[in-house]
Motif scaffolding. Structure first.
Motif, mmCIF file in Angstrom:
data_model
loop_
_atom_site.group_PDB
_atom_site.id
_atom_site.type_symbol
_atom_site.label_atom_id
_atom_site.label_comp_id
_atom_site.label_asym_id
_atom_site.label_seq_id
_atom_site.Cartn_x
_atom_site.Cartn_y
_atom_site.Cartn_z
ATOM 1 N N PHE A 78 0.809 -1.207 0.000
ATOM 2 C CA PHE A 78 0.000 0.000 0.000
ATOM 3 C C PHE A 78 0.848 1.266 0.000
ATOM 4 O O PHE A 78 0.324 2.369 0.121
ATOM 5 N N THR A 79 2.155 1.098 -0.120
ATOM 6 C CA THR A 79 3.042 2.240 -0.291
ATOM 7 C C THR A 79 3.552 2.297 -1.718
ATOM 8 O O THR A 79 3.676 3.366 -2.306
ATOM 9 N N ALA A 80 3.847 1.126 -2.280
ATOM 10 C CA ALA A 80 4.393 1.060 -3.631
ATOM 11 C C ALA A 80 3.441 1.671 -4.656
ATOM 12 O O ALA A 80 3.852 2.454 -5.529
ATOM 13 N N GLY A 81 2.138 1.330 -4.546
ATOM 14 C CA GLY A 81 1.154 1.851 -5.500
ATOM 15 C C GLY A 81 1.070 3.371 -5.514
ATOM 16 O O GLY A 81 1.210 4.001 -6.572
ATOM 17 N N PRO A 82 0.845 4.013 -4.360
ATOM 18 C CA PRO A 82 0.796 5.481 -4.321
ATOM 19 C C PRO A 82 2.097 6.135 -4.779
ATOM 20 O O PRO A 82 2.069 7.148 -5.471
ATOM 21 N N ALA A 83 3.239 5.551 -4.390
ATOM 22 C CA ALA A 83 4.527 6.129 -4.782
ATOM 23 C C ALA A 83 4.701 6.092 -6.297
ATOM 24 O O ALA A 83 5.218 7.046 -6.903
ATOM 25 N N GLN A 84 4.263 5.001 -6.917
ATOM 26 C CA GLN A 84 4.343 4.900 -8.372
ATOM 27 C C GLN A 84 3.471 5.958 -9.049
ATOM 28 O O GLN A 84 3.892 6.602 -10.026
ATOM 29 N N LEU A 85 2.267 6.159 -8.535
ATOM 30 C CA LEU A 85 1.370 7.153 -9.119
ATOM 31 C C LEU A 85 1.909 8.563 -8.931
ATOM 32 O O LEU A 85 1.856 9.394 -9.849
ATOM 33 N N ILE A 86 2.458 8.855 -7.759
ATOM 34 C CA ILE A 86 3.043 10.175 -7.499
ATOM 35 C C ILE A 86 4.172 10.461 -8.489
ATOM 36 O O ILE A 86 4.285 11.560 -9.034
ATOM 37 N N SER A 87 4.999 9.446 -8.741
ATOM 38 C CA SER A 87 6.123 9.633 -9.679
ATOM 39 C C SER A 87 5.647 9.813 -11.110
ATOM 40 O O SER A 87 6.338 10.435 -11.926
ATOM 41 N N GLN A 88 4.453 9.292 -11.426
ATOM 42 C CA GLN A 88 3.910 9.414 -12.783
ATOM 43 C C GLN A 88 3.275 10.771 -13.043
ATOM 44 O O GLN A 88 3.310 11.276 -14.175
ATOM 45 N N ILE A 89 2.673 11.375 -12.015
ATOM 46 C CA ILE A 89 1.934 12.625 -12.228
ATOM 47 C C ILE A 89 2.680 13.850 -11.713
ATOM 48 O O ILE A 89 2.150 14.955 -11.754
ATOM 49 N N SER A 90 3.909 13.655 -11.219
ATOM 50 C CA SER A 90 4.687 14.780 -10.696
ATOM 51 C C SER A 90 6.166 14.548 -10.971
ATOM 52 O O SER A 90 6.578 13.437 -11.333
ATOM 53 N N PRO A 91 6.991 15.583 -10.789
ATOM 54 C CA PRO A 91 8.439 15.417 -11.003
ATOM 55 C C PRO A 91 9.136 14.654 -9.879
ATOM 56 O O PRO A 91 10.337 14.394 -9.964
ATOM 57 N N VAL A 92 8.402 14.295 -8.841
ATOM 58 C CA VAL A 92 8.988 13.570 -7.709
ATOM 59 C C VAL A 92 9.296 12.129 -8.127
ATOM 60 O O VAL A 92 8.453 11.449 -8.714
ATOM 61 N N SER A 93 10.518 11.666 -7.841
ATOM 62 C CA SER A 93 10.903 10.305 -8.211
ATOM 63 C C SER A 93 10.230 9.282 -7.303
ATOM 64 O O SER A 93 9.728 9.621 -6.224
ATOM 65 N N PHE A 94 10.240 8.035 -7.732
ATOM 66 C CA PHE A 94 9.617 6.960 -6.974
ATOM 67 C C PHE A 94 10.246 6.820 -5.588
ATOM 68 O O PHE A 94 9.547 6.734 -4.575
ATOM 69 N N ILE A 95 11.573 6.802 -5.532
ATOM 70 C CA ILE A 95 12.275 6.641 -4.250
ATOM 71 C C ILE A 95 12.009 7.829 -3.334
ATOM 72 O O ILE A 95 11.784 7.665 -2.124
ATOM 73 N N THR A 96 11.992 9.040 -3.896
ATOM 74 C CA THR A 96 11.709 10.230 -3.078
ATOM 75 C C THR A 96 10.301 10.146 -2.490
ATOM 76 O O THR A 96 10.076 10.475 -1.321
ATOM 77 N N ALA A 97 9.347 9.695 -3.322
ATOM 78 C CA ALA A 97 7.970 9.537 -2.833
ATOM 79 C C ALA A 97 7.907 8.509 -1.710
ATOM 80 O O ALA A 97 7.202 8.706 -0.717
ATOM 81 N N LEU A 98 8.663 7.423 -1.841
ATOM 82 C CA LEU A 98 8.705 6.418 -0.784
ATOM 83 C C LEU A 98 9.238 6.995 0.516
ATOM 84 O O LEU A 98 8.705 6.733 1.598
ATOM 85 N N VAL A 99 10.298 7.782 0.408
ATOM 86 C CA VAL A 99 10.902 8.386 1.603
ATOM 87 C C VAL A 99 9.903 9.308 2.294
ATOM 88 O O VAL A 99 9.764 9.290 3.525
ATOM 89 N N ILE A 100 9.183 10.103 1.506
ATOM 90 C CA ILE A 100 8.188 11.022 2.077
ATOM 91 C C ILE A 100 7.086 10.245 2.789
ATOM 92 O O ILE A 100 6.679 10.571 3.908
ATOM 93 N N ILE A 101 6.585 9.196 2.133
ATOM 94 C CA ILE A 101 5.505 8.398 2.713
ATOM 95 C C ILE A 101 5.967 7.731 4.005
ATOM 96 O O ILE A 101 5.252 7.728 5.012
ATOM 97 N N PHE A 102 7.173 7.169 4.003
ATOM 98 C CA PHE A 102 7.655 6.484 5.201
ATOM 99 C C PHE A 102 7.974 7.451 6.332
ATOM 100 O O PHE A 102 7.866 7.090 7.506
#
Length: 478
Positions: free
Chosen positions: A142-166
């Motif tokens: 339930f973290t991987a899915g949102p992080a992937q979508l964030i990276s698709q619709i914004s300039p934020v990378s997948f790993i950066t999105a993961l760090v923010i979520i965690f």
């Protein structure tokens, strides 16, 4: 459309009548102080109103489960409606009510502690490990899915999105339950409800014919219903993840009579949400074959986005994106919080430090492997959530059954669904691709043998406690 409304009415009637019967069997008592008052610590044990508890419990147990699972389960055709209704009323509602109320009766105890008390230490050791694996898998998936979508619709990378979520996960896990979860989650739970109701209304007004149950379309396609449907649609019918979340709210209850509205009520609401999305999946794509093509092309998130956007326009698109990002995150953080609570209970004898320091020292080591698993393919993770989830649900139902037996209460309300789910998980692990991938007939035979063995054990327990009750009655008479 008649089938959909009939299923909806049955879910409502199930809450009105069957939940009251379950409550009478449990025998609530508002005179005894709940753990929220008796053990108040302003971190986990904090009194909250029942309506907040209901919406938080809904968000904790739901996330995208009753949406993605119901859409995938819709591939089995209108039979999915039957499973959602029967599973929710007679299995899921019972499972959630007893997991919450038994936790409350035992001082806010975690699920593994209840298992150890009623099924023995060996099962407790097994379920401790399995529960932690389930929650870490859920948190990662339930973290991987949102992080992937964030990276698709914004300039934020997948790993950066993961760090923010965690970073948020750790914050929400360490802070008192009423700081973030108690203030924000009721609002987010309301959004989840609004999203489902809006989709249902738009679907009805669209004029598209909803499938009705007939002997010819009960189960179109070649997928075997048993046991795949019962694992595919877990949230909305019965889900073991729920019993890991119930202690969070059990520690905030003001009185025992709130339990029916909180635990059984949240389960029925989740069932309604699953019913709506299963109907949407079958109806919007003109049957199961159209849905199968849509899932192959865009996955569950693509299907949800297309349904929401097409039926609700721009608002639907915003809701879909919001839901796919926010809702799984709000389930992932409570999964991590429950993991922390279980590990705290496990090692409570060895920790004598300040509460907040202890919480942080436990949370960070749990977050590290979860972060790593979140980098793995989402669909791969989700395949292993299903069976693990339903094994936990089965064990919780047997725990409730033993609780009722030991207290000489009407144990069949949990014993029958426990037997049914034993049959499901016993066969699934042998047949499923993520399991042993064996022949269907062989898997059915092995699963049946395991189920019969468990039923024999159940019968011996019934006789044991029946004799104990009779002996106690004879002693009193003397």
């Amino acid at each position: 459309m008649v089938t959909f409304f009939a299923a909806l009415v049955l879910l409502i009637l199930g809450y009105i009548f069957y939940s009251k019967f379950i409550e009478r069997v449990f025998a609530v008592d508002d005179q005894t102080p709940t753990p929220a008052y008796a053990q108040k610590d302003d971190i986990d044990f904090v009194p909250m109103s029942w309506w907040k508890g209901n919406l938080i419990q809904l968000l904790n147990i739901a996330g995208l489960g009753p949406i993605y699972g119901a859409v995938a389960g819709a591939l089995y055709g209108p039979v999915a409606f039957i499973w959602i209704v029967i599973g929710c009323i007679f299995a899921g509602g019972v499972h959630d009510y007893f997991s919450g109320m038994m936790s409350m009766r035992h001082g806010g105890a975690q699920f593994p502690s209840l298992v150890g008390r009623y099924l023995g230490k060996h099962i407790k050791v097994f379920i401790n490990g399995l529960s932690l694996v389930l929650m870490l898998l859920v948190a990662a998936a339930f973290t991987a899915g949102p992080a992937q979508l964030i990276s698709q619709i914004s300039p934020v990378s997948f790993i950066t999105a993961l760090v923010i979520i965690f970073a948020y996960y750790i914050l929400a896990t360490v802070l008192p339950v009423n700081r973030v979860i108690g203030r924000i989650y009721p609002f987010l739970g309301g959004i989840l409800l609004f999203m489902a109701v809006a989709v249902a209304a738009a679907l009805i007004l669209s004029g598209k014919p909803m499938p009705n149950l007939t002997f010819s379309n009960l189960h179109p396609g070649e997928l075997p219903i048993w046991p795949l449907l019962m694992v595919t649609i877990s949230c909305g019918a019965i889900s073991g993840f729920h019993c890991t979340q119930s202690p969070i709210i059990a520690r905030t209850m003001k009185k025992e009579t709130d339990g029916r509205r909180i635990f059984y009520g949240a389960m029925v609401i989740e069932g309604v949400i699953a019913l709506i999305w299963a109907a949407a999946g079958m109806t919007f794509f003109n049957g199961t074959y159209g849905l199968q093509e849509a899932l192959a092309a865009g996955g569950p998130s693509g299907v949800v986005n297309e349904i929401s956007t097409s039926l609700l326009g721009t608002m639907g698109g915003v809701l879909a994106i919001f839901g796919v990002i926010i809702l799984p995150i709000t389930t992932g953080d409570t999964a991590l919080r429950s993991s922390r609570m279980i590990v705290t209970d496990l090692f409570s004898k060895f920790f004598n430090m300040d509460g907040k320091v202890k919480i942080l020292l436990i949370t960070v080591p749990l977050a590290i492997p979860t972060f790593y698993m979140a980098t793995i393919d989402y669909t791969f993770l989700w395949r292993y959530v299903g069976w693990t989830n339903q094994v936990v649900a089965t064990v919780m139902l047997w725990t409730a059954t033993m609780y009722l037996l030991k207290n000489y209460k009407f144990h069949w309300i949990s014993g029958v669904p426990a037997t049914f789910m034993t049959g499901v998980v016993s066969m699934y692990i042998f047949y499923a691709p993520e399991g042993l991938n064996m022949d269907y007939q062989i898997s059915a035979i092995i699963g049946s043998c395991i189920t019969v063995a468990v039923v024999v054990w159940y019968a011996t327990q019934i006789l044991k406690y029946r004799h104990q009750k009779q002996a106690a009655s004879d002693f009193t008479a003397v």
